[in-house]
Design an enzyme around this catalytic site. Structure first.
Site, PDB file in Angstrom:
ATOM      1  N   ASP A  37    -125.296  31.405 -37.524  1.00 24.75           N
ATOM      2  CA  ASP A  37    -126.209  32.137 -38.396  1.00 24.75           C
ATOM      3  C   ASP A  37    -127.367  32.671 -37.584  1.00 24.75           C
ATOM      4  OD1 ASP A  37    -124.593  30.832 -40.552  1.00 24.75           O
ATOM      5  OD2 ASP A  37    -125.962  32.177 -41.601  1.00 24.75           O
TER       6      ASP A  37
ATOM      7  N   ASN B 101    -126.203  26.964 -37.782  1.00 25.15           N
ATOM      8  CA  ASN B 101    -124.909  27.384 -38.349  1.00 25.15           C
ATOM      9  C   ASN B 101    -124.530  26.395 -39.441  1.00 25.15           C
ATOM     10  OD1 ASN B 101    -122.717  29.294 -38.271  1.00 25.15           O
ATOM     11  ND2 ASN B 101    -121.439  27.689 -37.379  1.00 25.15           N
ATOM     12  N   LYS B 102    -123.427  26.678 -40.118  1.00 28.86           N
ATOM     13  CA  LYS B 102    -122.933  25.853 -41.223  1.00 28.86           C
ATOM     14  C   LYS B 102    -122.960  24.363 -40.876  1.00 28.86           C
ATOM     15  CE  LYS B 102    -121.111  25.217 -45.210  1.00 28.86           C
ATOM     16  NZ  LYS B 102    -119.707  25.266 -45.614  1.00 28.86           N
TER      17      LYS B 102
END
Lengths: 306, 306
Positions: free
Chosen positions: A200, A210-211
């Site tokens: 991200d 990120n996730k």
């Protein structure tokens, strides 16, 4: 013409807010398309009103997803370009705003292509590649290596289950794929030759937002010396530090836990992977294998208090 | 008397096989209860037939869950004791077999109590304790520290969602609990003061076999120097090495992935946490903070091939 500007804006902002399935690049490009549509068709009397309407939509879309840096950066670039809008003629102004959105979307697509061109030739035929969550950049790389007999190990990515979309796309590419829960990452990482991870955002010290689960995969990859590559266009690069970053939290309903006294479900969608766990960062300009500044430790205030 | 021995056995063996929600100690005690029931009521003509029926049930229950070491060990102990069965009188033989089962169940309950007595006084009031999956040993410890204002952070434990049962029990104890997905372990571990982890088995080198995700929690705990305690009665200690261990895999249906060409879901229920990630092992005999033999790396053949 849209008969109701507010209705259009509200609908698009809600879509940005709620579309937690899309990766950052994809969501940013769809936000640019919204701006393009709105530039061409919103109901305004003059160029001043047009500019104000467009900037309002862009800024509200930025604020809809505060941790989605690429969205912020691309829209910010577009907002900056709006200072050059020709203010004499309405049609010309509309054209200018739409063209800027189109241009930025194209440059984002180009960036992902350039990343793919750099990464694909590095992948050894027959490799097993481990991935997490859904990333259009990772998907394009996997698409580009068709025919070299790679396999993929992927996570389901609870609670959003973006893994299903990933699995379907991999299936279309006929790539033999193993689908696991996040909990099994440690069981399968040692089978992988490479982790390919979207992001991200990449912070100023190289840390990766990120996730959720990305950090665990990076820890597990380091244990078995599997290279961990982060592929992210430069729009995802941030001047922020970890302590300036807020991790987006979604509705806990998504965990489908019935209401239980004293028990609070939490649904933080992102995590922070420190730079020292990353083997290489790839953007459209090239590779990077280290950041000069040491990575910061996770500060205590990063999440809301329990 | 059971009118149909085979039906009883079949039902109990299936229950052992399918009860993936129960922890090892709990399942072993329920297997001992089955042996007790069967010893008292199975339909046999003489002591020889009784012994053969009982050993058959015990051995089939052992084989129903090959990776559940505590089940194997406790039933093995019971099988060994059966060599002392009085073979003269049927009623006496039944009594003997039932008494051995009762005695082993009691000693397992006592072991967990002794673990609790050792661990509870070590927990600092107000601590935040992180847990994973369901463990009766961990639950008893948490029950015993009521009133010292601890909080718990726990995982849902996909795909079995044993977390819900854990959450309900914690709620009854009025312990403020945060419920997260496995993917968020890295986001929350730094808030914890201690990880309390049950185990399915502790191998000869101190490696721990437990619910998938345990290894990831241990990796994350080490990064932020949160102590990682493994609480497991000595029936869970094994003379096996990692390479002699098979990790139990369940039906992949449990992941609820629709059938997709080229995509194979996997559902390995356990993982291996190497001894160097464990801060302390506690059994009924005391604490241990190291194993003399270095921990083995994960061998490539531990899982079935992808």
């Amino acid at each position: 013409m849209y008969s109701n500007n507010d209705q259009f804006k509200e609908r698009r902002i809600r879509a940005v807010k709620e579309d937690v399935r899309k990766g950052g690049s994809e969501l940013s490009r769809s936000a640019l398309e919204d701006l393009l549509d709105y530039a061409e068709a919103c109901d305004v009397a003059d160029t001043n009103e047009l500019k104000s309407e467009l900037l309002d939509l862009a800024m509200q879309m930025q604020l809809a997803r505060p941790s989605m840096l690429v969205l912020w950066n691309i829209l910010q670039r577009w907002i900056e370009r709006m200072s050059g809008m020709p203010m004499g003629d309405l049609a010309e102004a509309r054209q200018f705003a739409a063209a800027q959105a189109r241009d930025l979307a194209t440059s984002s697509v180009q960036a992902v292509k350039k990343i793919t061109q750099q990464v694909s030739p590095q992948i050894v035929p027959g490799s097993i590649i481990m991935v997490h969550s859904y990333s259009t950049t990772v998907m394009q790389i996997l698409e580009s290596i068709e025919g070299i007999e790679c396999k993929v190990i992927m996570t389901e990515s609870r609670p959003g289950i973006e893994g299903r979309r990933m699995a379907r796309t991999l299936s279309e590419l006929k790539i033999p794929t193993t689908y696991i829960t996040e909990a099994q990452i440690g069981n399968f990482i040692y089978k992988a030759d490479l982790v390919l991870m979207g992001a991200d955002s990449v912070l100023v010290d190289g840390s990766v937002i990120n996730k959720a689960g990305t950090y665990l995969m990076a820890l597990a990859a380091r244990e078995v010396r599997v290279p961990f590559w982060v592929v992210a266009e430069s729009y995802k690069h941030s001047s922020r530090t970890v302590s300036e970053t807020e991790l987006e939290e979604m509705e806990a309903d998504e965990l489908q836990l019935p209401s239980i006294d004293f028990v609070t479900p939490r649904n933080v969608y992102f995590d922070v992977t420190p730079a020292e766990l990353v083997s290489a960062w790839v953007d459209e300009n090239g590779y990077r294998t280290s950041y000069s500044k040491p990575s910061e430790p996770m500060p205590a205030g990063l999440l809301k208090e329990t």
